[in-house]
Motif scaffolding. Structure first.
Motif, PDB file in Angstrom:
ATOM      1  N   SER A  87       1.039  -1.090  -0.006  1.00 24.85           N
ATOM      2  CA  SER A  87       0.000  -0.062   0.040  1.00 24.85           C
ATOM      3  C   SER A  87       0.791   1.151   0.075  1.00 24.85           C
ATOM      4  O   SER A  87       0.402   2.128  -0.929  1.00 24.85           O
ATOM      5  CB  SER A  87      -0.868   0.162   1.105  1.00 24.85           C
ATOM      6  N   LEU A 126      -6.053   6.791  -1.147  1.00 21.48           N
ATOM      7  CA  LEU A 126      -6.796   5.657  -0.459  1.00 21.48           C
ATOM      8  C   LEU A 126      -5.905   4.376  -0.049  1.00 21.48           C
ATOM      9  O   LEU A 126      -5.716   3.886   1.132  1.00 21.48           O
ATOM     10  CB  LEU A 126      -7.636   4.905  -1.792  1.00 21.48           C
ATOM     11  N   PHE A 127      -4.530   4.248  -0.936  1.00 22.88           N
ATOM     12  CA  PHE A 127      -3.662   3.162  -0.570  1.00 22.88           C
ATOM     13  C   PHE A 127      -2.892   3.909   0.890  1.00 22.88           C
ATOM     14  O   PHE A 127      -2.600   2.851   1.799  1.00 22.88           O
ATOM     15  CB  PHE A 127      -2.549   3.478  -1.625  1.00 22.88           C
ATOM     16  N   ARG A 130      -5.186   3.080   3.432  1.00 18.47           N
ATOM     17  CA  ARG A 130      -5.197   1.444   3.895  1.00 18.47           C
ATOM     18  C   ARG A 130      -3.888   1.226   4.530  1.00 18.47           C
ATOM     19  O   ARG A 130      -4.135   0.285   5.577  1.00 18.47           O
ATOM     20  CB  ARG A 130      -5.341   0.860   2.376  1.00 18.47           C
ATOM     21  N   VAL A 134      -4.289  -1.064   8.104  1.00 18.63           N
ATOM     22  CA  VAL A 134      -3.821  -2.215   8.249  1.00 18.63           C
ATOM     23  C   VAL A 134      -2.892  -2.415   9.303  1.00 18.63           C
ATOM     24  O   VAL A 134      -2.473  -3.275  10.264  1.00 18.63           O
ATOM     25  CB  VAL A 134      -3.437  -2.780   6.964  1.00 18.63           C
ATOM     26  N   TYR A 142      -6.479  -8.779   9.824  1.00 23.26           N
ATOM     27  CA  TYR A 142      -6.625  -8.490   8.398  1.00 23.26           C
ATOM     28  C   TYR A 142      -6.304  -9.764   7.668  1.00 23.26           C
ATOM     29  O   TYR A 142      -5.345 -10.429   7.883  1.00 23.26           O
ATOM     30  CB  TYR A 142      -5.851  -7.181   8.224  1.00 23.26           C
ATOM     31  N   ILE A 150     -12.255  -2.714   4.720  1.00 25.74           N
ATOM     32  CA  ILE A 150     -11.238  -1.971   3.992  1.00 25.74           C
ATOM     33  C   ILE A 150     -11.200  -2.593   2.348  1.00 25.74           C
ATOM     34  O   ILE A 150     -10.860  -1.990   1.589  1.00 25.74           O
ATOM     35  CB  ILE A 150     -10.148  -1.881   4.628  1.00 25.74           C
ATOM     36  N   ASN A 151     -11.405  -3.999   2.479  1.00 27.55           N
ATOM     37  CA  ASN A 151     -11.070  -4.759   1.138  1.00 27.55           C
ATOM     38  C   ASN A 151     -12.220  -4.372   0.177  1.00 27.55           C
ATOM     39  O   ASN A 151     -11.816  -3.863  -0.898  1.00 27.55           O
ATOM     40  CB  ASN A 151     -11.336  -6.186   1.536  1.00 27.55           C
ATOM     41  N   SER A 154     -11.730  -0.646  -0.830  1.00 27.77           N
ATOM     42  CA  SER A 154     -10.719  -0.290  -1.680  1.00 27.77           C
ATOM     43  C   SER A 154     -10.729  -0.952  -3.243  1.00 27.77           C
ATOM     44  O   SER A 154     -10.179  -0.191  -3.992  1.00 27.77           O
ATOM     45  CB  SER A 154      -9.399  -1.058  -1.276  1.00 27.77           C
TER      46      SER A 154
END
Length: 352
Positions: A87, A126-127, A130, A134, A142, A150-151, A154
């Protein structure tokens, strides 16, 4: 296009493994292909902007993703560490793409650049979010196979962003093509100067502005001396090269806000905003001397050429473009009658 294909294939490899334990090598490939894809997208942007790129970048990113995948999936399985590392790298790569596009540029390309750059910025954000989520998640909380919000979030945002990127890239190409076509339509193919139609359009705009502000507008009409003799003796290709070299000298001599155009045949015209006749004469004489001092060699033969220039301004001829051209033409023909290779002002014999 190859970058988008790699990203799509990588996502299909990753999200096809939705049941544990999944194929480890499919997961490795699912991270390696998108990383190479982002590198290809960045190279595409750089090539579009400058014509140059680093051809090794996609391979380096793919190699980095492959090493991380093998380490965190095959040798020392750790889904959370892999998700954080990937990420962060994806976030930084997308940030680099956004930085390359969110720049000052003229319209309409700015719209396409900023739309595509904003999409890359959203992906980068976004990354990074994330990676943070995580990283701070409890151990073993996770995974790709766990029902964590989140999955799907994303995946959905990433998929929509890829569609927007494809649209943004097409928009960039279309606007570049449109700008190139406009430039071709406005310029003379031989010399790169404005063509007559474009000059007349600029003259209308400048005349309206000078009417409002009270500024003066000057004009030069330039003609190559004995141009027919050059064509007859050296050929038309040499004549074309003479015109190109004159255009190059003129474009280096004039100011940035002047307008240089090929008016027809061997005749050129320069519009000089906020300029009086005397100042235009000084610039014209500098151009004449520079061009006359050039030594051109064609096929082992030395060629020297000269020009005659007529100068007029709105104070003596008015702001109407046709009247300015007629006045400068008269001055130019007077220069030819008096021996060529000289500059004449319209006002010098206006009342004679």
């Amino acid at each position: 296009a190859m970058g988008s294909l790699c990203i799509g294939l990588g996502l299909s490899f990753s999200y096809s493994q939705m049941e544990p334990p999944g194929d480890a090598w499919a997961l490795v490939l699912g991270a390696t292909l998108p990383m190479a894809g982002v590198g290809l997208q960045f190279n595409g942007i750089q090539t579009f902007k400058t014509g140059r790129c680093n051809g090794y970048l996609p391979w380096l990113l793919a190699g980095l993703a492959l090493i991380l995948g093998i380490w965190f999936v095959v040798l020392h399985p750790d889904i959370q560490a892999r998700a954080v590392a990937n990420s962060l790298i994806f976030g930084l790569c997308n940030a680099a793409c956004a930085h390359a596009l969110l720049i000052r540029i003229e319209q309409p390309l700015r719209t396409a650049y900023w739309f595509t750059g904003a999409t890359f910025a959203i992906l980068s954000t976004l990354f990074l979010i994330r990676a943070i989520i995580v990283f701070f998640s409890p151990p073993n909380s996770y995974g790709l196979y766990l029902q964590t919000p989140i999955n799907p979030i994303s995946f959905f945002i990433g998929s929509m962003a890829q569609m927007c990127l494809a649209f943004g890239f097409v928009l960039m190409l279309n606007y570049r093509l449109s700008a190139d076509l406009q430039k071709l339509a406005a310029s003379d193919a031989l010399t790169g100067a404005l063509n007559r139609r474009s000059l007349e359009q600029e003259a209308v705009r400048l005349s309206a502005r000078c009417t409002r502000t009270g500024d003066s507008l000057a004009i030069m009409m330039i003609d190559v001396d004995h141009f027919k003799s050059i064509n007859d003796r050296y050929g038309h290709q040499t004549g074309d090269e003479v015109l190109r070299r004159l255009a190059a000298v003129a474009q280096k001599t004039i100011r940035s806000d002047d307008y240089f155009a090929r008016y027809g045949g061997e005749e050129f015209c320069i519009l000089l905003p906020s300029t009086i006749e005397k100042d235009a004469w000084i610039l014209a004489d500098r151009l004449r001397q520079t061009y006359a001092g050039m030594v051109m060699e064609f096929g082992g033969e030395i060629l020297r050429s000269t020009i005659s220039i007529g100068v007029a301004d709105s104070t003596h001829a008015g702001l109407e473009f046709t009247a300015l051209v007629a006045a400068a033409d008269q001055a130019m023909y007077r220069a030819k009658q008096e021996g060529r290779n000289r500059v004449m002002m319209y006002s010098a014999y206006l009342f004679v």
